[in-house]
Design a protein around this motif. Sequence first.
Motif, PDB file in Angstrom:
ATOM      1  N   TYR A   5       0.844  -1.201   0.000  1.00 42.48           N
ATOM      2  CA  TYR A   5       0.000   0.000   0.000  1.00 42.48           C
ATOM      3  C   TYR A   5       0.881   1.254   0.000  1.00 42.48           C
ATOM      4  O   TYR A   5       0.597   2.236  -0.690  1.00 42.48           O
ATOM      5  N   THR A   6       1.984   1.209   0.743  1.00 38.32           N
ATOM      6  CA  THR A   6       2.883   2.377   0.780  1.00 38.32           C
ATOM      7  C   THR A   6       3.528   2.599  -0.582  1.00 38.32           C
ATOM      8  O   THR A   6       3.709   3.742  -1.006  1.00 38.32           O
ATOM      9  N   ASP A   7       3.858   1.506  -1.307  1.00 36.47           N
ATOM     10  CA  ASP A   7       4.381   1.665  -2.680  1.00 36.47           C
ATOM     11  C   ASP A   7       3.349   2.376  -3.548  1.00 36.47           C
ATOM     12  O   ASP A   7       3.698   3.218  -4.373  1.00 36.47           O
ATOM     13  N   LEU A   8       2.085   1.993  -3.359  1.00 34.76           N
ATOM     14  CA  LEU A   8       1.010   2.617  -4.147  1.00 34.76           C
ATOM     15  C   LEU A   8       1.019   4.133  -3.919  1.00 34.76           C
ATOM     16  O   LEU A   8       1.015   4.921  -4.869  1.00 34.76           O
ATOM     17  N   LEU A   9       1.053   4.540  -2.648  1.00 34.49           N
ATOM     18  CA  LEU A   9       1.050   5.977  -2.324  1.00 34.49           C
ATOM     19  C   LEU A   9       2.293   6.656  -2.907  1.00 34.49           C
ATOM     20  O   LEU A   9       2.220   7.762  -3.432  1.00 34.49           O
ATOM     21  N   ALA A  10       3.426   5.945  -2.813  1.00 33.79           N
ATOM     22  CA  ALA A  10       4.697   6.543  -3.259  1.00 33.79           C
ATOM     23  C   ALA A  10       4.717   6.689  -4.783  1.00 33.79           C
ATOM     24  O   ALA A  10       5.095   7.733  -5.312  1.00 33.79           O
ATOM     25  N   ALA A  17      -1.599  12.028   2.404  1.00 29.35           N
ATOM     26  CA  ALA A  17      -2.136  10.669   2.500  1.00 29.35           C
ATOM     27  C   ALA A  17      -2.515  10.334   3.939  1.00 29.35           C
ATOM     28  O   ALA A  17      -2.149   9.285   4.456  1.00 29.35           O
ATOM     29  N   HIS A  18      -3.202  11.250   4.574  1.00 26.03           N
ATOM     30  CA  HIS A  18      -3.713  10.959   5.925  1.00 26.03           C
ATOM     31  C   HIS A  18      -5.143  11.482   6.002  1.00 26.03           C
ATOM     32  O   HIS A  18      -5.510  12.418   5.292  1.00 26.03           O
ATOM     33  N   PRO A  19      -5.954  10.884   6.891  1.00 23.80           N
ATOM     34  CA  PRO A  19      -7.349  11.316   6.974  1.00 23.80           C
ATOM     35  C   PRO A  19      -7.440  12.800   7.315  1.00 23.80           C
ATOM     36  O   PRO A  19      -6.679  13.289   8.142  1.00 23.80           O
ATOM     37  N   LEU A  41      10.022  17.810  14.186  1.00 29.76           N
ATOM     38  CA  LEU A  41      10.362  16.611  13.407  1.00 29.76           C
ATOM     39  C   LEU A  41       9.066  16.039  12.845  1.00 29.76           C
ATOM     40  O   LEU A  41       8.157  15.689  13.603  1.00 29.76           O
ATOM     41  N   GLU A  42       8.985  15.970  11.515  1.00 35.00           N
ATOM     42  CA  GLU A  42       7.848  15.285  10.900  1.00 35.00           C
ATOM     43  C   GLU A  42       8.307  13.895  10.498  1.00 35.00           C
ATOM     44  O   GLU A  42       9.208  13.743   9.668  1.00 35.00           O
ATOM     45  N   VAL A  43       7.702  12.876  11.096  1.00 33.85           N
ATOM     46  CA  VAL A  43       8.089  11.501  10.753  1.00 33.85           C
ATOM     47  C   VAL A  43       7.162  10.985   9.652  1.00 33.85           C
ATOM     48  O   VAL A  43       5.987  11.359   9.598  1.00 33.85           O
ATOM     49  N   ALA A  67      10.921   6.377   5.430  1.00 36.13           N
ATOM     50  CA  ALA A  67      11.711   5.176   5.132  1.00 36.13           C
ATOM     51  C   ALA A  67      11.653   4.799   3.650  1.00 36.13           C
ATOM     52  O   ALA A  67      12.430   3.954   3.198  1.00 36.13           O
ATOM     53  N   HIS A  68      10.725   5.402   2.887  1.00 39.27           N
ATOM     54  CA  HIS A  68      10.522   4.958   1.497  1.00 39.27           C
ATOM     55  C   HIS A  68      11.326   5.852   0.547  1.00 39.27           C
ATOM     56  O   HIS A  68      11.088   7.057   0.483  1.00 39.27           O
ATOM     57  N   PRO A  69      12.272   5.260  -0.223  1.00 40.23           N
ATOM     58  CA  PRO A  69      13.134   6.084  -1.079  1.00 40.23           C
ATOM     59  C   PRO A  69      12.350   6.945  -2.078  1.00 40.23           C
ATOM     60  O   PRO A  69      12.735   8.076  -2.347  1.00 40.23           O
ATOM     61  N   THR A  70      11.250   6.403  -2.640  1.00 35.33           N
ATOM     62  CA  THR A  70      10.488   7.196  -3.621  1.00 35.33           C
ATOM     63  C   THR A  70       9.814   8.383  -2.947  1.00 35.33           C
ATOM     64  O   THR A  70       9.725   9.479  -3.514  1.00 35.33           O
ATOM     65  N   MET A  71       9.343   8.184  -1.722  1.00 38.39           N
ATOM     66  CA  MET A  71       8.757   9.301  -0.964  1.00 38.39           C
ATOM     67  C   MET A  71       9.816  10.375  -0.729  1.00 38.39           C
ATOM     68  O   MET A  71       9.558  11.568  -0.918  1.00 38.39           O
ATOM     69  N   ILE A  72      10.991   9.941  -0.325  1.00 38.50           N
ATOM     70  CA  ILE A  72      12.071  10.900  -0.028  1.00 38.50           C
ATOM     71  C   ILE A  72      12.441  11.678  -1.296  1.00 38.50           C
ATOM     72  O   ILE A  72      12.611  12.893  -1.272  1.00 38.50           O
ATOM     73  N   GLU A  90      16.273   9.909   4.648  1.00 37.34           N
ATOM     74  CA  GLU A  90      15.673   8.582   4.543  1.00 37.34           C
ATOM     75  C   GLU A  90      16.034   7.839   5.828  1.00 37.34           C
ATOM     76  O   GLU A  90      17.221   7.588   6.086  1.00 37.34           O
ATOM     77  N   ALA A  91      15.050   7.544   6.644  1.00 36.32           N
ATOM     78  CA  ALA A  91      15.343   6.901   7.937  1.00 36.32           C
ATOM     79  C   ALA A  91      14.089   6.217   8.459  1.00 36.32           C
ATOM     80  O   ALA A  91      12.959   6.563   8.082  1.00 36.32           O
ATOM     81  N   ASN A  92      14.341   5.258   9.347  1.00 41.05           N
ATOM     82  CA  ASN A  92      13.265   4.495   9.954  1.00 41.05           C
ATOM     83  C   ASN A  92      12.866   5.144  11.287  1.00 41.05           C
ATOM     84  O   ASN A  92      13.738   5.408  12.115  1.00 41.05           O
ATOM     85  N   VAL A  93      11.583   5.377  11.496  1.00 44.97           N
ATOM     86  CA  VAL A  93      11.165   6.016  12.760  1.00 44.97           C
ATOM     87  C   VAL A  93      11.362   5.102  13.962  1.00 44.97           C
ATOM     88  O   VAL A  93      11.289   5.570  15.099  1.00 44.97           O
ATOM     89  N   SER A 110      -0.533   9.611  10.047  1.00 40.27           N
ATOM     90  CA  SER A 110      -0.812   8.300   9.475  1.00 40.27           C
ATOM     91  C   SER A 110       0.479   7.539   9.163  1.00 40.27           C
ATOM     92  O   SER A 110       0.693   7.110   8.018  1.00 40.27           O
ATOM     93  N   VAL A 111       1.311   7.397  10.155  1.00 44.35           N
ATOM     94  CA  VAL A 111       2.620   6.758   9.985  1.00 44.35           C
ATOM     95  C   VAL A 111       2.839   5.667  11.042  1.00 44.35           C
ATOM     96  O   VAL A 111       3.214   4.537  10.736  1.00 44.35           O
ATOM     97  N   THR A 112       2.556   6.043  12.296  1.00 46.36           N
ATOM     98  CA  THR A 112       2.918   5.178  13.416  1.00 46.36           C
ATOM     99  C   THR A 112       2.228   3.817  13.327  1.00 46.36           C
ATOM    100  O   THR A 112       2.803   2.793  13.701  1.00 46.36           O
TER     101      THR A 112
HETATM  102  C1  LIG Z   1       0.037   6.827   4.751  1.00 49.92           C
HETATM  103  S1  LIG Z   1       1.600   7.485   4.357  1.00 49.92           S
HETATM  104  C2  LIG Z   1       1.465   9.114   5.049  1.00 49.92           C
HETATM  105  C3  LIG Z   1       2.475  10.054   4.455  1.00 49.92           C
HETATM  106  C4  LIG Z   1       2.368  11.490   4.958  1.00 49.92           C
HETATM  107  N1  LIG Z   1       2.519  11.583   6.387  1.00 49.92           N
HETATM  108  C5  LIG Z   1       1.071  12.079   4.511  1.00 49.92           C
HETATM  109  O1  LIG Z   1       0.191  12.294   5.344  1.00 49.92           O
HETATM  110  O2  LIG Z   1       0.927  12.303   3.305  1.00 49.92           O
HETATM  111  C6  LIG Z   1       2.663   6.651   5.508  1.00 49.92           C
HETATM  112  C7  LIG Z   1       4.116   7.096   5.380  1.00 49.92           C
HETATM  113  O3  LIG Z   1       4.853   6.545   6.461  1.00 49.92           O
HETATM  114  C8  LIG Z   1       6.087   6.095   5.972  1.00 49.92           C
HETATM  115  N2  LIG Z   1       6.584   5.048   6.872  1.00 49.92           N
HETATM  116  C9  LIG Z   1       5.994   3.863   7.163  1.00 49.92           C
HETATM  117  N3  LIG Z   1       6.743   3.158   8.024  1.00 49.92           N
HETATM  118  C10 LIG Z   1       7.837   3.922   8.287  1.00 49.92           C
HETATM  119  C11 LIG Z   1       8.987   3.744   9.099  1.00 49.92           C
HETATM  120  N4  LIG Z   1       9.165   2.623   9.831  1.00 49.92           N
HETATM  121  N5  LIG Z   1       9.903   4.733   9.136  1.00 49.92           N
HETATM  122  C12 LIG Z   1       9.732   5.865   8.409  1.00 49.92           C
HETATM  123  N6  LIG Z   1       8.660   6.077   7.607  1.00 49.92           N
HETATM  124  C13 LIG Z   1       7.732   5.128   7.549  1.00 49.92           C
HETATM  125  C14 LIG Z   1       5.779   5.585   4.580  1.00 49.92           C
HETATM  126  O4  LIG Z   1       6.923   5.470   3.770  1.00 49.92           O
HETATM  127  C15 LIG Z   1       4.785   6.626   4.105  1.00 49.92           C
HETATM  128  O5  LIG Z   1       5.427   7.701   3.489  1.00 49.92           O
END
Ligand SMILES: C[S@@+](CC[C@H](N)C(=O)[O-])C[C@H]1O[C@@H](n2cnc3c(N)ncnc32)[C@H](O)[C@@H]1O
Length: 238
Positions: A5-10, A17-19, A41-43, A67-72, A90-93, A110-112
Amino acid sequence: MSYSYTDLLALLGIGGAHPGGLALTRAIFEELQISEDTCILEVGCGTGQTTGFIISNYPCSLHAIDAHPTMIQKATKRLNQHKYPVTILEANVEKIPYKAQMFDIVLSESVTVFTNINKTIPEYYRVLRNGGSLILIEMTEIHPFDENEKKELIQFYGIKQLLNEQQWEEQFRSAGFQEIQTIHVSEEHFVNLEEDFSEFDMSEDIEPKLFNKLENHEALTLKYKEKLGFRVFICKKN
Ligand SMILES: C[S@@+](CC[C@H](N)C(=O)[O-])C[C@H]1O[C@@H](n2cnc3c(N)ncnc32)[C@H](O)[C@@H]1O
């Protein structure tokens, strides 16, 4: 190749991409006190729509990770166009590459829900200063799902868990957050206001099967519209 699903958004380069989209983000930021000294910090910044909104409206110190290279790549392109002074990494939360007590605000839109919260929420707590706030907009179970329904959602979205409001609050409390404010928002209200909601920055050569995934997402949203929602959480580190 199978897509998440994240690839789709990317690949579609969906902004907001959040409610509630950017309209909800704006409403949340109107309530915050932000100055040039505020460090945010926006994760999981995705394609950087919120990142661009913050830095163009609030002259603060802003860092964004995903974490997603295309998003970055798409977020960097967007923010470079405007020459905004934002650090994008590009980093993992689950392992935030910043030292402890650096930020006044950590924002997760919409990340956590996509991450291992046993690692992520303590990381948010670690990088926040005392007095700082964690702000989240997260998918929330509004009415109980049965096990099969839960499995369907978890598999499709690649989320790590589906939590109800109380379960989210317990997670924040057990990471050390003391004051937790939970806000119920009507998504329809913000969708109706949202002029930027359908923003796309599509990659080239998108395979047609990706659009099937988009259709599946729309079908699931409809199927679970009474049970699945979201909450805004504001958690204070004292
Ligand atoms: C539903 S999208 C929301 C993107 C953005 N916050 C927005 O509202 O448009 C979820 C995002 O979280 C990122 N993400 C998911 N797991 C992650 C992780 N462990 N570390 C960093 N980013 C992560 C995905 O790559 C994706 O860009």
